[in-house]
Design a protein around this motif. Structure first.
Motif: not given
Length: 247
Positions: A35-57
């Protein structure tokens, strides 16, 4: 393979990865019930999960921030953003300036929406909200000689009506009209040369405010309809006198 072809393919693949990353973040928000104001994982979390670079994230987060879907700031995790009418306003401004839609088109849609917000405001307003709407109508009368103040009061008046209706989407849509109103309202007032014309316009705002204060939804609808009947011609005539770069 030529350098041009390789460059082109790289651009396409890069775009696909960014879109994939954007979709992944939006899916995470939905599936986790954020919901509004809730935190999301950072770039590194998604980069690792998707197998993409931090630049993409980083690019994906930038796009999401530009769309006002997430809020990013230095030194903290991204957060889920609140709905923001500024995105709609930007699209409307672009559409009008590139002649994809006309000012008349915008005002036709606005009329339909604001007639409904007037009814909802009469039904759902609090006493404080009703008083604020009346005060803004009176402020327009008090400051009628200052077009900058009149425009500000008029925008706030319609915004207050939308908020009193308790529909968050209507609030954002009405707020998205504000940039165009900042040009249209002063232009319309310039076409009301006689004091009787200006007094009638101010009285229509007061009539609408009183209907909302009285919780009379039918009267509020009639008053908003009459307001648009009288005002839209003035607005369009006023805008016709402006240079295209001024609108």
């Amino acid at each position: 393979m030529s350098a041009v072809t390789m460059s082109g393919r790289s651009g396409v693949e890069g775009g696909s990865l960014v879109q994939r990353a954007i979709d992944a973040v939006r899916t995470h928000i939905r599936t986790e019930g954020l919901r509004v104001g809730d935190s999301l994982p950072g770039e590194g979390h998604f980069a690792d999960k998707l197998g993409v670079s931090r630049a993409v994230m980083r690019e994906a987060f930038g796009v999401l921030a530009a769309l006002r879907l997430i809020d990013v700031g230095n030194g903290r995790k991204p957060r889920v953003s609140a709905i923001d009418g500024a995105v709609i306003a930007s699209s409307l401004d672009h559409a009008v300036s590139t002649a994809q839609i006309s000012v008349a088109d915008v005002w036709d849609v606005r009329r339909t929406i604001e007639i409904r917000t007037a009814a909802l405001a009469a039904l759902n307003r609090t006493d404080a909200e009703a008083r604020a709407i009346v005060d803004l109508a009176e402020a327009m009368d008090r400051d009628h000689a200052d077009m900058t103040k009149v425009a500000a009061h008029d925008i706030a008046f319609h915004d207050a009506i939308a908020r009193a209706g308790k529909n968050a989407l209507f609030v954002q849509i009405v707020s998205s009209f504000a940039p165009l109103m900042q040009e249209a309202v002063p232009a319309a007032w310039k076409t009301r040369e006689g004091p009787e014309d200006r007094a009638a316009t101010l009285e229509r705002h007061r009539t609408l405010a009183r209907a909302i204060m009285d919780r009379d939804a039918d009267a509020a609808v009639q008053a908003m309809d009459a307001h648009f009947d009288a005002s839209i011609g003035d607005i369009l005539r006023g805008l016709a006198t402006l240079e295209p770069s001024d609108v």
